[in-house]
Design an enzyme around this catalytic site. Sequence first.
Site, PDB file in Angstrom:
ATOM      1  N   VAL A  44       0.851  -1.202   0.000  1.00 54.24           N
ATOM      2  CA  VAL A  44       0.000   0.000   0.000  1.00 54.24           C
ATOM      3  C   VAL A  44       0.886   1.251   0.000  1.00 54.24           C
ATOM      4  CG1 VAL A  44      -1.786   1.280   1.233  1.00 54.24           C
ATOM      5  CG2 VAL A  44      -1.858  -1.226   1.197  1.00 54.24           C
ATOM      6  N   CYS A  45       1.917   1.228   0.848  1.00 51.59           N
ATOM      7  CA  CYS A  45       2.826   2.378   0.946  1.00 51.59           C
ATOM      8  C   CYS A  45       3.502   2.656  -0.393  1.00 51.59           C
ATOM      9  CB  CYS A  45       3.897   2.130   1.999  1.00 51.59           C
ATOM     10  SG  CYS A  45       3.246   1.796   3.630  1.00 51.59           S
ATOM     11  N   THR A  46       3.829   1.609  -1.124  1.00 44.14           N
ATOM     12  CA  THR A  46       4.479   1.794  -2.426  1.00 44.14           C
ATOM     13  C   THR A  46       3.571   2.592  -3.357  1.00 44.14           C
ATOM     14  OG1 THR A  46       5.712  -0.260  -2.140  1.00 44.14           O
ATOM     15  CG2 THR A  46       5.463   0.543  -4.406  1.00 44.14           C
TER      16      THR A  46
END
Length: 209
Positions: A44-46
């Site tokens: 998700v962070c990517t």
Amino acid sequence: MTLRIGDTAPDFTIDTTEGPINFHDWAKGSWVFFFSHPADYTPVCTTEMGRTSQLAPEFEKRNVKPLGLSTDSVDAHKGWINDINETQNTVLEFPIVADKELEVAQKYDMIHPNESATATVRSVFIIDPNQKIRLIMTYPMTVGRNFNEILRVIEALQTTDREEVACPADWTPGDSVIIRPNVSDEDAKEKFPQGWKTVKPYLRLTDIK
Ligand code: BEZ
């Protein structure tokens, strides 16, 4: 530490992917989109980092500097940025804070211990050029943020500051705005010569350029 809207954003000096920064010096004269994420090399962070990078021209147009943060090291951030650039078709150029000692995370209350004792949740702080916190949002680890909303709320804050108005639900640029309830009709005549529509005495809509 509990931070609230209107508080001065706490200052810090720390290592980032763009070298050490003193937050207040770095932020001077700009709006800041300061956001934490749980960890490097996570899916998700990517996508969130990629989206922030893709939107760099939109942030710049609004005089906003993005600043990311997680509790990983600068080396880890730098390795991960290669993956972000490769998978999200971008060249990430904004700094990411390496908050290994959780110093900033604690100042900004980004650690929510019932979610994780060491990783930051998805906090958002919108900070104005006077270094006041203007918006706080917190998202869970498993849900990515809506970047259209982040741009929208920045634009709404800038509009309310500039025009001394308020923005209704779901406002987007170009929509009518609300004349603030503390402005009398008499004062509104001077301030909004273009006129307004009175839906109720406390709900007056006007159009701005
Ligand atoms: C993610 O960024 O993909 C993620 C991070 C922590 C927990 C779940 C997802």
